[in-house]
Design an enzyme around this catalytic site. Structure first.
Site, short mmCIF file in Angstrom:
data_model
loop_
_atom_site.label_atom_id
_atom_site.label_comp_id
_atom_site.label_asym_id
_atom_site.label_seq_id
_atom_site.Cartn_x
_atom_site.Cartn_y
_atom_site.Cartn_z
N CYS A 9 0.87 -1.18 0.00
CA CYS A 9 0.00 0.00 0.00
C CYS A 9 0.90 1.23 0.00
CB CYS A 9 -0.98 -0.03 1.17
SG CYS A 9 -0.20 -0.02 2.80
N ARG A 15 -3.30 -0.64 5.36
CA ARG A 15 -3.90 -1.71 4.57
C ARG A 15 -3.00 -2.93 4.39
NH1 ARG A 15 -5.14 2.22 -0.30
NH2 ARG A 15 -3.23 3.08 0.61
N ASP A 127 -8.02 3.97 0.93
CA ASP A 127 -7.08 4.43 1.96
C ASP A 127 -7.89 4.89 3.19
OD1 ASP A 127 -5.24 5.77 3.48
OD2 ASP A 127 -4.41 6.92 1.82
P1 4NP Z 1 -1.76 2.82 4.08
O1 4NP Z 1 -2.39 4.18 4.68
O2 4NP Z 1 -1.22 3.18 2.71
O3 4NP Z 1 -2.91 1.90 4.01
O4 4NP Z 1 -0.66 2.40 5.04
C1 4NP Z 1 -1.70 5.38 4.74
C2 4NP Z 1 -0.73 5.57 5.69
C3 4NP Z 1 -0.05 6.79 5.77
C4 4NP Z 1 -0.37 7.79 4.88
C5 4NP Z 1 -1.34 7.60 3.92
C6 4NP Z 1 -2.00 6.39 3.84
N1 4NP Z 1 0.29 9.04 4.97
O5 4NP Z 1 -0.10 9.97 4.24
O6 4NP Z 1 1.24 9.19 5.77
#
Ligand code: 4NP
Length: 160
Positions: A9, A15, A127
């Protein structure tokens, strides 16, 4: 030989570590732990070394999953080491393609929602980072569905 799966992800704190924890439990439940290597990574390296987001850890714990992965960035070498690189959304798909060392190795990239059976209307795992509790529950619902579908696809490739 082990089948190696890498879930990807953006941040590797919501995720993909949840997908990793769910897939581990599914293969354990079927007595298949020894036949699978399961890991996760992010296309953005800013959360390197962190445990999953506390909101995701809490939501996962309510369903019995303990998430202990430490975030790490996706690397070129992953395309050699893993058999399937399973991404959550278009942004991850494009970033993984840019990093793939060759067109042949880019053929290992799959979208997680390709394996959804109960929720075929979704073409990405959204997300949850800026969402409330329902966002995390939706992600877990989609990941549980897709992990079951992915395992079925790996075990019975002719049926998909
Ligand atoms: P992930 O979620 O891609 O599912 O781990 C996110 C985690 C951090 C960020 C965005 C999405 N961020 O902008 O830091």
């Amino acid at each position: 030989m082990k089948t190696r799966i890498l879930f990807v992800c953006l941040g590797n704190i919501c995720r993909s570590p949840a997908a990793e924890g769910i897939m581990r439990r599914i293969v354990e439940g079927r007595g298949l732990s020894g036949t699978f290597g399961i890991d996760s990574a992010g296309t953005y390296g800013g959360h390197r070394g962190e445990l999953p987001d506390p909101r995701m850890r809490r939501a996962a714990a309510r369903r019995g999953y303990e998430l202990t992965h430490r975030a790490r960035p996706l690397r070129e070498a992953d395309f050699e080491r893993f058999d399937r690189i399973v991404v959550m959304d278009d942004c991850n798909y494009e970033a993984a393609h840019r990093l793939a060392p060759s067109r042949e190795l880019a053929g290992k990239i799959y979208r997680m929602t390709e394996f959804c059976r109960r929720s075929p209307q979704w073409d990405h795992v959204p997300d949850p980072y800026y969402e409330g509790r329902e966002g995390f529950e939706l992600v877990l619902d989609l990941l549980e569905d897709a992990c079951e579908g992915l395992l079925d696809d790996l075990r019975n490739p002719d049926r998909s």
